[in-house]
Scaffold this active site. Structure first.
Site, PDB file in Angstrom:
ATOM      1  N   LYS C 116       0.808  -1.229   0.000  1.00 57.92           N
ATOM      2  CA  LYS C 116       0.000   0.000   0.000  1.00 57.92           C
ATOM      3  C   LYS C 116       0.838   1.274   0.000  1.00 57.92           C
ATOM      4  CE  LYS C 116      -3.950  -1.761   2.581  1.00 57.92           C
ATOM      5  NZ  LYS C 116      -4.676  -1.729   3.837  1.00 57.92           N
ATOM      6  N   GLU C 200      -7.051   9.581   5.986  1.00 63.47           N
ATOM      7  CA  GLU C 200      -7.583   9.565   4.623  1.00 63.47           C
ATOM      8  C   GLU C 200      -8.965  10.186   4.625  1.00 63.47           C
ATOM      9  OE1 GLU C 200      -6.393   5.930   2.107  1.00 63.47           O
ATOM     10  OE2 GLU C 200      -8.586   5.906   2.140  1.00 63.47           O
ATOM     11  N   ARG C 292      -3.766  -9.216 -11.498  1.00 59.28           N
ATOM     12  CA  ARG C 292      -4.232 -10.540 -11.950  1.00 59.28           C
ATOM     13  C   ARG C 292      -5.428 -10.356 -12.874  1.00 59.28           C
ATOM     14  NH1 ARG C 292      -8.871 -10.118  -8.974  1.00 59.28           N
ATOM     15  NH2 ARG C 292      -8.594  -9.182  -6.936  1.00 59.28           N
TER      16      ARG C 292
END
Lengths: 170, 495, 495, 170
Positions: C116, C200, C292
């Protein structure tokens, strides 16, 4: 097991070499040992992995000498050499009748496909008396001794239980 | 607006129509014969009515019974599917009389499409190129000779009352024509009381290419590209492709316009198909208009993104086609294989019976329309089409390899199918290269190749077969030994 | 060139990869746990290896066993699917060391995407807009207060070691921040031995919109449009749509370019997804790159015509992406519903067991990727995704009604499924109008509506239920009377 | 047959009025006669056309008073008042398990993560009794009524089957 495959050259031999448990076997096909794992099985079909490759096989019909299979969608007819079935038959015979008995008993439960002889007919030991069907395979039931058919205890299209009397031979 | 439609059909096409009706909110009425009580279309329709015995004449072709059911059920429209009553102009006329919307062309237009001679005359007038030959019946040998000289030998002498290959004679020169003309007229006189012979050019190696047509009641007319249906057996289509390898945009525009003109010439409405033969030199000849939805419509859906059944309903409702010819762009390539219940090696004889097991292919670019489910029955009363397997790809090769995968995944146990034949066809270089013709099977010895492929399949599966037989015997032995323990599973016994 | 690939996964994604491999001629190696011996991926792969017990740690997460199987089977590549080892950089690194092609990004790029803080720093540097907040860990209350003042309340205090909603505190003003900051750091100290708090901005009503990315080894980078995945439960996607109702071509170009820049920033290769949050005012914030193939990749395939799994193999083989951004045109609309084995009313608790009966939907514009077949089992060891039901339409409404039809056709007997929930969602005006947000279910009281729909369904089926119960009793009576005649079919007894 | 349907107002009455043969019946549902044609039937499911509309019904489980059906995909619970069925059950010699009011049964199969209460503890309806894990998700199982824990039938770390008894509350 010895057999021929219709449309394919040569003779094939196969046998179970070892049972590993968990539905796994070592099976020898024409001298090459392979690993076979059964995933699913009943009297009409089997699914297994043979050397890491999955196969789905339907058992269609079967007699003592012939077997029709659908292998991964492909119809294959096996012509079996008799000795395997004789082994099976011998196994059947163990559970069956002895010379001293009148009654020829059925070694398996099955449906009566045909009766080869009439009441009063002469038979020799080993003559086919009737054909039974069980698990889609047809099995010839043979006389356990020489003699005359004294009575017939089964009917075509009927069924017979294991150890049920087929005919009496005197 | 149509609110409830009776689907005068069965099998996969009935299901196909139900799907669109569900999507656009139209109630569906299924009809079924005694033979079909267990069919999926009965189960998926809003309502289902039994209409009689299995034989088509007593159910799906029984116009009175079907009309009665339309009225009983309160349906305001009927969708005929393909086959059965779909091109029966009498039935379409009865519907018109009863104020029932028949999803298809008008009865008059259908009559015209169905009458070979009248249709030919109309097309000639509209300057549609048709197979060279006599414009009408020939009256005697001399006229036949003169026409044959004009169009060139070999020619066919065709009885107008024949059909499906009957009453057709191939002649290679004037001598043969003279010899055969008398015989042909004699046959015709004997059978129909009058001589009715046409002369037509014999075309040796042809492709079957058709254009999907749509025409609304406001006379807007478009074609929705072509389909090539050259892979056939006994004049029956097996594999269809869109677009065709021999049609580029210029040819598509040109022949598409001819197809549109043909539709206008017979005042066609709703969806239909203009069929053409194409020679190796690039010549196209119009053959006929099929006045119904075609079996092979899904490949057009795959390359156009349109729902053709929805278009049929919209047009029947009087709506205008919501696009023009220029709006249509062909997207990718599609292939259809007709999955028939038939034995390729018994001259494609139908194969019927209960389906014990079925796996229907799916995945990216795969669409399968089928009535099959485990436990259903393929009935001997109806045609052998069990399903339509279609694949789409950005290019032909992608569609082809997807079809190969889908054919491998399609498992049907209970009847013989055309799947092995398609596997063989799909892998030939001739198919890959688009070298198609209506005699493809014979021309390239496909059945012999299929025989070889089947043998190779057996070779590949021999060890698995042997292993399965050994396990079966092993089971059998153990059953004998422990047959008193009834109900015991094999597996536990084998270990 | 990859010739044989081991698929380190199970269920529908293993089947999905096998399909493309069959189409492009790559041999497949399936691996399966003891729990999965009867699964379709075992049956459809070229080869299948048992790799251990049912628990994921002992099979699908067992890196050593899987590496060993790759080497034993002679596979030259591994496809990780999604979940399990797909985003495990250690595993990717082991593959690299063993010269096995890992179908996905490089291990280093994967490490970066998964971290992150590092990823955030890289994105800041590349000028990718991220959710406003502290650029790094905050060291004390004052720094937290100053950042909160700058970005505006409410804000979230997030532990960097948390995840899935744990370790997150919502604060509405400076007083609450002060109160909560100490508690948050205390918790973090207690759990991890160090304080690691981020500040955040709290975003109230957001949409989840993501861009499909593709980047080859020659640094060609494209995005393949967006997918909107706002319909979620507990942060798990339920329904995905492409394109999004709030993304026009201008926004697509703009945010798509940001997504492309993000891929370049982490030197991503192969297929991946850049996830964004979108506010009602049109602001997009980058969240993360999923390194992915996504569950929801089929809807991108439906609107692009591309086979994304094939692209993965092509890129892994070192090929260049055969098109540029400008070549890509979005075609129609697609929707995916994740068919989960779960009980909506038990807080989406998993539902497992044998599947006695299943009908898989099909038809025009319908694609269903699933591992279900009658007789299979939904295992409690693995996630609840049984299949992905996708529909395509020329417009969103066509895709939506096709989805409704397909959901109605999807019959699964044996476990609870999310199908009823989707039926309720699909018919809401909010969904029809594209008024989506990640709190859609709560915001619009969907579960209450579902309860009402189920009640209405019961009401509609009450007569059929009663009829079925009566016939059952009738049968039961006749059984009592004739219970000696074993094996006699009901039907004959009832007449 | 008299019955109530869970979540649906009112009582329902139905009976077979006439048997027409060919698997067709006239059936009366709340005073309205309808035509019913059976397409397929066995002990676990039935497919029929009721007034031209096809239905597929699975019979799940059934007691003397309750019957669970899946009708066209919709789970419906019938509460039967039918004395007929009781007679039938009696004839069969099946006692018919009555709905246990004591047992709290597990709605899912799973692993027991924790048990919140001890034997003898008082509980209120809705209290969490235990936490189960299945498919990597944890689910709280709540008491179905007020009462006292009479017995605990699960162990932490053990597993419980679907419909397995978790505790008895009296």
């Amino acid at each position: 097991m010895e057999c021929k495959i219709e449309d394919i050259e040569g003779t094939f031999h196969g046998e179970i070499v070892d049972k590993l448990g968990k539905n796994e076997y070592i099976i020898k096909l024409n001298d090459r040992e392979q690993n076979l794992k059964i995933l699913n099985m009943d009297s009409r079909k089997i699914e297994f992995v043979l050397d890491q490759k999955y196969h789905k096989v339907k058992y269609l019909d079967s007699t003592t000498s012939k077997m029709n299979l659908v292998v991964d969608g492909v119809l294959i007819t096996l012509n079996k050499h008799a000795n395997l079935d004789e082994i099976v038959y011998k196994n059947l015979g163990i559970a069956g009748s002895t010379d001293s008995e009148l009654a020829l008993k059925s070694p398996i439960p099955g449906k009566v496909i045909s009766i080869a002889l009439k009441k009063g007919a002469s038979v020799k030991k080993g003559d086919v008396v009737c054909i039974l069907e069980s698990m889609k395979m047809q099995v010839a039931i043979k006389a356990h001794k020489d003699g005359k058919i004294k009575s017939i205890r089964i009917k075509e299209g009927g069924s017979v239980a294991k150890n049920g009397i087929i005919v009496e031979i005197e | 607006m149509i609110e409830k439609v009776l689907i005068a059909n069965r099998g996969e096409i009935a299901l196909r129509v139900i799907r669109t009706c569900n999507a656009i909110g139209i109630k569906t009425v299924a009809v079924y014969s005694d033979e079909d009580y267990n069919s999926l279309h009965v189960k998926q329709a809003t309502e289902a009515y039994n209409i009689g015995e299995g034989a088509p004449a007593k159910s799906y072709l029984n116009q009175e019974k079907i009309l009665e059911t339309i009225l009983t059920s309160g349906a305001d429209a009927v969708h005929p599917g393909y086959g059965f009553l779909s091109e029966n102009d009498d039935f379409a006329r009865s519907c018109e009389k009863n104020k029932i919307t028949f999803i298809g062309p008008s009865a008059d237009s259908m009559t015209l499409c169905g009458d070979k001679m009248k249709c030919k005359a109309v097309m000639l007038k509209a300057k549609i190129p048709i197979v060279p030959g006599s414009p009408d019946l020939v009256k005697d040998t001399d006229e036949a000779l003169s026409i044959a000289n004009e169009i060139g030998y070999p020619v066919l002498l065709k009885s107008v009352y024949g059909g499906g290959g009957r009453g057709i004679r191939l002649v290679n020169d004037s001598k043969e024509l003279r010899e055969n003309y008398e015989a042909a007229t004699g046959e015709s006189m004997a059978a129909f009381g009058k001589s009715a012979i046409l002369v037509e050019k014999f075309l040796e190696k042809t492709r079957h290419i058709e254009f999907q047509l749509a025409r609304d009641k406001h006379r807007n007319t478009v074609h929705i590209f072509e389909r090539e249906c050259s892979i056939q057996r006994r004049n029956q289509k097996l594999i269809e492709i869109s677009p065709s390898a021999v049609v580029d945009q210029k040819i598509r525009d040109e022949i598409g316009q001819i197809a549109v003109n043909a539709a206008i010439a017979v005042d066609y409405t709703n969806l239909g198909t203009a069929e053409f033969l194409r020679l190796d030199d690039g010549t196209f000849y119009f053959i006929e208009i099929n006045a119904r939805l075609q079996v092979e419509h899904p490949i057009t859906e795959l390359v156009s993104g349109l729902d053709l059944v929805k278009m049929q309903f919209d047009i029947a409702n009087g709506e205008e086609i919501p696009f023009t010819q220029n709006d249509l762009k062909i997207n990718g390539h599609a292939i259809e294989c007709r999955i028939n219940a038939e034995d390729t090696f018994l001259d494609f004889a139908p194969s019927t019976g209960p389906i014990h097991d079925v796996t229907i292919p799916s995945g990216p670019g795969v669409r399968c329309d089928t009535y099959l489910y485990p436990g259903c029955t393929v009935s001997p009363f109806y045609d052998s089409l069990m399903g339509k397997l279609c694949t789409w790809g950005q290019n032909f090769e992608e569609a082809r390899v997807r079809m190969q995968g889908a054919l491998n995944d399609f498992y049907i146990q209970g009847v013989e199918t055309s799947i092995p034949l398609y596997k063989t066809i799909l892998k030939t270089d001739e198919f890959k290269n688009g070298d198609l013709s209506t005699d493809f099977l014979k021309r390239y010895g496909i059945l012999d190749r299929l025989t070889k492929d089947i043998k190779a399949d057996k070779e590949a599966n021999k060890e698995a077969a042997l292993a399965a037989a050994i396990i079966h015997s092993e089971y059998f032995k153990s059953r004998v030994i422990s047959s008193t323990e009834e109900g015991t599973r094999w597996k536990s016994q084998l270990d």
